[in-house]
Motif scaffolding. Structure first.
Motif, PDB file in Angstrom:
ATOM      1  N   ASP A 137      30.878  76.044   9.621  1.00  0.00           N
ATOM      2  CA  ASP A 137      32.113  76.680   9.161  1.00  0.00           C
ATOM      3  C   ASP A 137      33.333  76.099   9.853  1.00  0.00           C
ATOM      4  O   ASP A 137      34.467  76.435   9.519  1.00  0.00           O
ATOM      5  CB  ASP A 137      32.083  78.184   9.456  1.00  0.00           C
ATOM      6  N   ILE A 138      33.086  75.273  10.856  1.00  0.00           N
ATOM      7  CA  ILE A 138      34.204  74.700  11.601  1.00  0.00           C
ATOM      8  C   ILE A 138      34.434  73.278  11.145  1.00  0.00           C
ATOM      9  O   ILE A 138      33.520  72.447  11.187  1.00  0.00           O
ATOM     10  CB  ILE A 138      33.932  74.763  13.102  1.00  0.00           C
ATOM     11  N   ALA A 139      35.639  73.008  10.658  1.00  0.00           N
ATOM     12  CA  ALA A 139      35.949  71.686  10.137  1.00  0.00           C
ATOM     13  C   ALA A 139      36.290  70.768  11.295  1.00  0.00           C
ATOM     14  O   ALA A 139      37.006  71.155  12.210  1.00  0.00           O
ATOM     15  CB  ALA A 139      37.126  71.775   9.170  1.00  0.00           C
ATOM     16  N   LEU A 154      36.339  68.569  14.673  1.00  0.00           N
ATOM     17  CA  LEU A 154      36.053  68.965  16.059  1.00  0.00           C
ATOM     18  C   LEU A 154      34.615  68.649  16.473  1.00  0.00           C
ATOM     19  O   LEU A 154      33.984  69.423  17.194  1.00  0.00           O
ATOM     20  CB  LEU A 154      36.340  70.464  16.263  1.00  0.00           C
ATOM     21  N   PRO A 201      46.986  73.314  20.699  1.00  0.00           N
ATOM     22  CA  PRO A 201      48.035  74.144  20.091  1.00  0.00           C
ATOM     23  C   PRO A 201      47.460  75.382  19.394  1.00  0.00           C
ATOM     24  O   PRO A 201      46.259  75.428  19.116  1.00  0.00           O
ATOM     25  CB  PRO A 201      48.708  73.209  19.084  1.00  0.00           C
ATOM     26  N   GLY A 250      46.233  78.128  16.747  1.00  0.00           N
ATOM     27  CA  GLY A 250      45.698  78.100  15.386  1.00  0.00           C
ATOM     28  C   GLY A 250      44.796  76.940  15.069  1.00  0.00           C
ATOM     29  O   GLY A 250      44.559  76.632  13.903  1.00  0.00           O
ATOM     30  N   THR A 251      44.259  76.250  16.081  1.00  0.00           N
ATOM     31  CA  THR A 251      43.444  75.072  15.802  1.00  0.00           C
ATOM     32  C   THR A 251      41.952  75.364  15.864  1.00  0.00           C
ATOM     33  O   THR A 251      41.145  74.462  15.669  1.00  0.00           O
ATOM     34  CB  THR A 251      43.779  73.938  16.785  1.00  0.00           C
ATOM     35  N   GLY A 252      41.594  76.603  16.175  1.00  0.00           N
ATOM     36  CA  GLY A 252      40.174  76.941  16.101  1.00  0.00           C
ATOM     37  C   GLY A 252      39.478  77.157  17.434  1.00  0.00           C
ATOM     38  O   GLY A 252      38.258  77.111  17.495  1.00  0.00           O
ATOM     39  N   LYS A 253      40.228  77.411  18.484  1.00  0.00           N
ATOM     40  CA  LYS A 253      39.593  77.616  19.792  1.00  0.00           C
ATOM     41  C   LYS A 253      38.786  78.920  19.812  1.00  0.00           C
ATOM     42  O   LYS A 253      37.601  78.923  20.149  1.00  0.00           O
ATOM     43  CB  LYS A 253      40.660  77.635  20.904  1.00  0.00           C
ATOM     44  N   ASN A 287      46.376  77.877  25.102  1.00  0.00           N
ATOM     45  CA  ASN A 287      47.218  76.868  24.458  1.00  0.00           C
ATOM     46  C   ASN A 287      48.302  76.331  25.378  1.00  0.00           C
ATOM     47  O   ASN A 287      49.139  75.551  24.946  1.00  0.00           O
ATOM     48  CB  ASN A 287      47.771  77.321  23.101  1.00  0.00           C
ATOM     49  N   MET A 305      39.042  72.003   5.556  1.00  0.00           N
ATOM     50  CA  MET A 305      39.567  73.344   5.815  1.00  0.00           C
ATOM     51  C   MET A 305      40.003  74.026   4.533  1.00  0.00           C
ATOM     52  O   MET A 305      39.805  75.225   4.361  1.00  0.00           O
ATOM     53  CB  MET A 305      40.750  73.278   6.774  1.00  0.00           C
ATOM     54  N   GLY A 323      44.721  74.674  11.408  1.00  0.00           N
ATOM     55  CA  GLY A 323      43.733  75.405  10.631  1.00  0.00           C
ATOM     56  C   GLY A 323      44.240  76.750  10.169  1.00  0.00           C
ATOM     57  O   GLY A 323      44.017  77.161   9.033  1.00  0.00           O
TER      58      GLY A 323
END
Ligand SMILES: Nc1ncnc2c1ncn2[C@@H]1O[C@H](COP(=O)(O)OP(=O)(O)OP(=O)(O)O)[C@@H](O)[C@H]1O
Ligand SMILES: [Mg+2]
Length: 431
Positions: free
Chosen positions: A130-132, A134, A170, A172-175, A273, A303, A332
């Motif tokens: 589910d994670i695009a 990375l 940054p 909203g990148t999926g951390k 972040n 995504m 993302g």
């Protein structure tokens, strides 16, 4: 956004001070605490360094005051149980008030209960797929949580699994999303703690909570301790730091080193972040520091696909690369926003339509919104359409283009540059 949170935090703190002056200590304490959540948010959005520093100093003062209030309120309730009333001194100490012998045990039990709330019982159901993008980050996480459990023999002698991984990048990148995938995919006990919770809700007991957190993680190993927004806890030591947060940080340092404790089977996963705000000693404890940057075109196309899921659209395979090329600089979470907007457009069309036209679908006559110039138009609104007659217009590429045109990337160029600089100095690329 930033101004908004700051103003709200200031307003809340003013109420707290007023209540404090009125000697309504419980109310004051609650207000200081709720302002703390706002301060943490405001701090996250504030770009100006000088303002940031002032805010941190102020937060430290308020936290100290809140902690004094808390001590006072506790000793007062104990004293009350013994039948006395006590005035509060400026330093928060109160005359009298004997602690009951079992108070400590009681407290520990309370904290333990609170912590069991931090253990994720249900898997969040986010899979690696589910994670695009990375890939690098996923790889590192698998090394740390999947392989050591599946093949314990692989990790013996000097080869040890990672004990600390920091995900930074940054907003909203999926951390946080990656952490959810770890919780789903790894067969470990997963503790999820947000720093702002530790600072605000557990103030005063935070360092004991940290100690307990690690000891519970040891009891339930293999475990993963996820500390989101770790910067709120582990800023540089020194000025403007509250006594409380200094103690939390020291406790984390001690626990992560595992002196006198076996830290095998425990992974600490941190996310932030603003990695440059981390204390150097904390930074050192995260052996792997992985940059979660903005997605590349392939990542963005994926995504869009993931965000649309199995919703019906008129998109063709090639449209995804068009969307990817139009969304340069989007994170993302920006992309999931755009998709949400685009998917809502047919709904808006139905709401605003003044004309509908008949269409045939599976041999049944349905109605769909059309322009007032359409030859088959019937003047009517959605009110006149029966529920089973409505055919929603498909979401088309154009809807996505309009949604993209209406939105802007939330991550600034400066931020990206800073993340890259920090990566060159201390981190590694996770894409
Ligand atoms: N790599 C990705 N793959 C799929 N979806 C993503 C990805 N990155 C972000 N998203 C989407 O964006 C949402 C927000 O991501 P997330 O909460 O993980 O951001 P974050 O990096 O933790 O941001 P912050 O630093 O602000 O906490 C996710 O719920 C997900 O829907
Ligand atoms: Mg997050």
């Amino acid at each position: 956004m930033s101004v908004n949170f700051r103003d709200r935090a200031i307003a809340e703190v003013q109420k707290a001070i007023a209540a404090d002056n009125e000697k309504e200590y419980q109310k004051a304490f609650d207000l200081y605490m709720s302002s703390m959540e706002l301060w943490v948010k405001a701090l996250k959005w504030e770009k100006n360094k000088a303002i940031k520093a002032t805010m941190q100093e102020k937060m430290a003062t308020y936290l100290d005051r809140a902690e004094k209030l808390k001590q006072f309120l506790q000793s007062e309730s104990e004293a009350n149980a013994g039948g006395g009333k006590t005035p509060m001194g400026a330093n928060g100490s109160s005359a009298g008030g004997k602690a009951k012998p079992s108070a400590e045990d009681e407290d520990n039990k309370k904290l333990r209960n609170a912590l069991s709330g931090a253990i994720l019982q249900e898997r969040p159901n986010v899979r690696w797929e589910d994670i695009a993008g990375l890939e690098g980050a996923k790889e590192t996480l698998k090394e740390a949580v999947v392989l050591p459990i599946k093949f314990p023999n692989l990790f013996q002698g000097k080869r040890q699994a990672w004990k600390g991984i920091l995900l930074y990048g940054p907003p909203g990148t999926g951390k946080s999303y990656l952490a959810k995938a770890v919780a789903t995919e790894a067969n470990s006990t997963f503790f999820s703690i947000s720093s702002s919770d530790l600072v605000s809700k557990w103030m005063g007991e935070s360092e004991r909570l940290v100690k307990l957190l690690f000891s519970m993680a040891r009891e339930n190993k293999p475990s993963v301790i996820f500390i989101d927004e770790i910067d709120a806890l582990c800023g540089p030591r020194g000025e403007g730091e509250s006594e409380a947060s200094r103690r939390i940080k020291t406790e984390i340092l001690v626990q992560m080193d595992g002196v006198g404790n076996d830290s095998r089977g425990i992974l600490v996963l941190g996310a932030t972040n603003i990695p440059w705000q981390l204390d150097a000693a904390i930074r050192r404890r995260f052996q792997r520091r992985v940059h979660i940057g903005l997605p590349d075109p392939n990542g963005r196309a994926r995504m869009f696909k993931l965000a649309i899921g199995d919703t019906d659209t008129a998109l063709e395979a090639s449209d995804y690369s068009t969307l990817a090329s139009l969304s340069d600089g989007f994170s993302g979470s920006d992309i999931s926003n755009v998709v949400q907007h685009a998917l809502m457009r047919p709904v808006r069309k139905i709401l605003q339509a003044t004309h509908f036209k008949p269409v045939m679908k599976n041999g049944k006559r349905m109605l769909t919104p059309c322009s007032p110039g359409d030859p088959e138009r019937i003047e009517m609104t959605y009110d006149d359409v029966k529920p089973d007659e409505l055919m929603a217009p498909d979401v088309a590429l154009q809807d996505f283009e309009i949604a993209l045109g209406d939105s802007h990337p939330t991550v600034s160029k400066d931020d990206i540059e800073r993340q890259i600089e920090w990566t060159n100095e201390f981190g590694s690329e996770g894409a």
